[in-house]
Design a protein around this motif. Structure first.
Motif, PDB file in Angstrom:
ATOM      1  N   ASN A 163       0.521  -0.565   0.341  1.00  0.00           N
ATOM      2  CA  ASN A 163       0.169  -0.401   0.038  1.00  0.00           C
ATOM      3  C   ASN A 163       0.645   0.993  -0.128  1.00  0.00           C
ATOM      4  OD1 ASN A 163      -1.387   2.151   0.731  1.00  0.00           O
ATOM      5  ND2 ASN A 163      -3.110   1.643   2.635  1.00  0.00           N
ATOM      6  N   CYS A 164       0.893   2.088  -0.985  1.00  0.00           N
ATOM      7  CA  CYS A 164       1.672   3.168  -0.944  1.00  0.00           C
ATOM      8  C   CYS A 164       2.144   4.063  -0.110  1.00  0.00           C
ATOM      9  CB  CYS A 164       1.600   3.553  -2.637  1.00  0.00           C
ATOM     10  SG  CYS A 164       1.892   2.719  -3.951  1.00  0.00           S
ATOM     11  N   GLN A 171      -1.473   9.127  -1.068  1.00  0.00           N
ATOM     12  CA  GLN A 171      -2.419   8.080  -2.304  1.00  0.00           C
ATOM     13  C   GLN A 171      -2.587   6.684  -1.564  1.00  0.00           C
ATOM     14  OE1 GLN A 171      -3.537   6.874  -7.645  1.00  0.00           O
ATOM     15  NE2 GLN A 171      -1.657   8.550  -6.390  1.00  0.00           N
ATOM     16  N   THR A 172      -3.740   6.477  -0.938  1.00  0.00           N
ATOM     17  CA  THR A 172      -4.155   4.314  -0.637  1.00  0.00           C
ATOM     18  C   THR A 172      -4.133   3.970  -2.178  1.00  0.00           C
ATOM     19  OG1 THR A 172      -5.278   5.620   1.149  1.00  0.00           O
ATOM     20  CG2 THR A 172      -5.944   3.192   0.038  1.00  0.00           C
ATOM     21  N   ARG A 173      -3.292   3.568  -2.694  1.00  0.00           N
ATOM     22  CA  ARG A 173      -2.766   2.358  -4.343  1.00  0.00           C
ATOM     23  C   ARG A 173      -1.501   1.556  -3.467  1.00  0.00           C
ATOM     24  NH1 ARG A 173      -3.510   5.058  -8.810  1.00  0.00           N
ATOM     25  NH2 ARG A 173      -2.715   4.094 -10.673  1.00  0.00           N
ATOM     26  N   GLU A 174      -2.831   0.290  -3.796  1.00  0.00           N
ATOM     27  CA  GLU A 174      -1.911  -0.834  -3.912  1.00  0.00           C
ATOM     28  C   GLU A 174      -1.380  -1.933  -4.445  1.00  0.00           C
ATOM     29  OE1 GLU A 174      -4.899  -4.770  -2.577  1.00  0.00           O
ATOM     30  OE2 GLU A 174      -3.781  -3.699  -0.968  1.00  0.00           O
ATOM     31  N   ARG A 175      -0.280  -1.987  -5.164  1.00  0.00           N
ATOM     32  CA  ARG A 175       0.484  -2.491  -6.422  1.00  0.00           C
ATOM     33  C   ARG A 175       0.829  -3.845  -5.780  1.00  0.00           C
ATOM     34  NH1 ARG A 175      -3.176  -0.774  -8.389  1.00  0.00           N
ATOM     35  NH2 ARG A 175      -2.556   1.345 -10.344  1.00  0.00           N
ATOM     36  N   TRP A 284      -7.834   8.268  -2.104  1.00  0.00           N
ATOM     37  CA  TRP A 284      -7.908   7.247  -2.761  1.00  0.00           C
ATOM     38  C   TRP A 284      -7.918   7.581  -4.417  1.00  0.00           C
ATOM     39  CZ3 TRP A 284     -11.756  10.520   0.056  1.00  0.00           C
ATOM     40  CH2 TRP A 284     -11.690  10.468   1.456  1.00  0.00           C
ATOM     41  N   THR A 285      -7.317   6.397  -4.631  1.00  0.00           N
ATOM     42  CA  THR A 285      -7.102   5.758  -5.878  1.00  0.00           C
ATOM     43  C   THR A 285      -7.222   6.815  -6.739  1.00  0.00           C
ATOM     44  OG1 THR A 285      -6.473   3.156  -4.866  1.00  0.00           O
ATOM     45  CG2 THR A 285      -5.759   3.964  -7.336  1.00  0.00           C
ATOM     46  N   GLN A 287      -8.230   7.163 -10.660  1.00  0.00           N
ATOM     47  CA  GLN A 287      -8.647   6.464 -11.408  1.00  0.00           C
ATOM     48  C   GLN A 287      -7.836   6.600 -13.278  1.00  0.00           C
ATOM     49  OE1 GLN A 287     -12.613   4.360 -11.216  1.00  0.00           O
ATOM     50  NE2 GLN A 287     -12.424   4.687  -8.546  1.00  0.00           N
ATOM     51  N   GLN A 313       0.077  11.366  -7.763  1.00  0.00           N
ATOM     52  CA  GLN A 313       1.504  10.713  -7.966  1.00  0.00           C
ATOM     53  C   GLN A 313       2.442  10.560  -7.777  1.00  0.00           C
ATOM     54  OE1 GLN A 313      -0.335   7.754  -8.629  1.00  0.00           O
ATOM     55  NE2 GLN A 313      -1.192   7.445 -10.183  1.00  0.00           N
TER      56      GLN A 313
END
Length: 414
Positions: A163-164, A171-175, A284-285, A287, A313
């Motif tokens: 989770n970045c 930003q909550t962004r899962e990769r 939030w992510t 899009q 980003q």
């Protein structure tokens, strides 16, 4: 300067992070025309505009002026649609490796085999590693074992779902990230550095910082010009309802369990419907292809500008773009936050390349301690009053109209 080969480069999210960690992109390969034009507009990298399956590994090496084994790192995020959670839930299941787009994984592995870099990093959506649905991940790991047998390398792979936001990205962004060393060294992912403030308050001995927030990322940016604001105001059926949503809330505010008016049923819409940023939370992510009412939106009840999306980003501030809103949003929404790439690139230097980099992170947003009060929400316009009333909540996972329709179709085909 350490050299990278970049595949599926997009606008350059991974590349900007590796650049901040002292790497140089020797060659970037990308299929999308607008992304290639944007890279050329901002950097002087050698850019190959083509499908990876139509470009030989030798062509990539020649464009980067590299010999086999000379590249320090191969980086890339193969298109993620076959493994995305959104695709899984919208279709009931994902084709994953049966999807023709999964050929991008084969392309990445082929270039890895042929160029034999000292290390590699592969990025994808978290869905690549879902328990019981991880064929893509297993395909990659099996492919790397085969590469080691074929060419005598000793690539050892470490992977983790990240989770970045837990590393300072606002930003909550899962990769999922896979990192490997040609010499068989084990890569250890760095410990998380950020957490929810409420979790830190109960841990007196934690050395972590609170999550970086949307205000940390955007607080010093000037307001968009009058002309730009005209392009950022949301339209469509729900545009005039957005100002009635408080910061950090979405359409659930206007349900019988929220604090607004009963306009919708509980959980009957996508989470990102009328979703608005909070100054005190990570975004939030972002899009890639949002509809007219899909957020996250700015707390000023508008779409985010190019500069604001770049900040969320964690891209460098000097980037330019020469395309329309739809293409710009797609490029940025598909990108990897550059800060997480910088963090991993610095660790790759230390752990796998014996080349430490001194100094602080360059892409980490500063913390802004003075946070303005939330913007006040507006009354619901009269045009939406016809929606006031009792609305049923969503019946639960697998019980909605789409799920029932899918079940009836499957039963009729049986």
């Amino acid at each position: 300067m350490l050299k990278t080969i970049s595949l599926f480069s997009g606008i350059g999210g991974l590349d900007f992070g590796f650049e901040a960690a002292g790497f140089e992109t020797a060659v970037a390969l990308e299929l999308d025309r607008t992304s290639c034009r944007t890279m050329r507009l901002n950097r002087d990298w050698a850019v190959i505009e083509a499908d990876i399956n139509n470009v030989s590994s030798q062509q990539i090496l020649e464009a980067g002026k590299l010999a086999v084994g000379e590249a320090d790192v191969l980086i890339g995020g193969p298109p993620c649609q076959p493994f995305s959670k959104a695709g899984y839930w919208s279709k009931g299941d994902s084709l994953r490796l049966n999807d023709p787009r999964a050929d991008t994984l084969t392309g990445y592995l082929r270039v890895l085999r042929d160029t034999q870099p000292r290390a590699f990093l592969l990025e994808n959506v978290g869905g690549l590693a879902y328990a019981g649905k991880d064929e893509g991940l297993q395909y990659i790991l099996t492919g790397i074992d085969q590469i080691n047998r074929e060419v005598g390398t000793r690539y050892h792979v470490s992977w983790r779902v990240i989770n970045c936001a837990e590393y300072g990205v606002p930003q909550t962004r899962e990769r999922v990230f896979l990192v490997g060393s040609r010499e068989g060294r084990e890569f250890r992912f760095p410990e998380t550095t950020h957490a929810k403030p409420e979790n830190l308050s109960s841990d007196l001995f934690s050395s972590k910082e609170p999550f970086r927030t949307a205000w940390d990322a955007l607080g010093d940016l000037p307001a968009p010009s009058t002309e730009e604001l005209k392009t950022l105001r949301p339209g469509g059926k729900w545009g005039e309802l957005l100002p009635t949503i408080p910061e950090g809330q979405n359409y659930l505010w206007h349900t019988d369990r929220g604090g607004g008016q009963p306009l919708f049923g509980w959980r009957t819409r996508y989470w990102s419907f009328l979703l608005k940023l909070s100054k005190r939370l990570p975004s939030w992510t972002v899009q890639a292809q949002p509809g007219s009412a899909i957020g996250p939106f700015h707390w000023d009840s508008r779409r985010l500008s190019f500069a604001e999306l770049c900040r969320l980003q964690t891209f460098p501030d000097d980037l330019r773009v020469d395309c329309g809103r739809t293409e710009m949003q797609r490029m940025l929404g598909n990108a990897v936050p550059s800060l997480i790439a910088e963090i991993l690139a610095r660790e790759i230097r230390v752990q796998l390349l014996d080349s430490a980099l001194a100094g602080p992170l360059t892409l980490l947003p500063p913390r802004r301690t003075s946070v303005p009060k939330p913007e006040p929400a507006c009354p619901v316009p009269e045009k939406y009053h016809s929606l006031l009333g009792v609305h049923l909540a969503h019946p639960g996972t697998g019980k909605g109209n789409t799920a029932r329709l899918r079940s009836s179709v499957l039963a009729s085909d049986a």
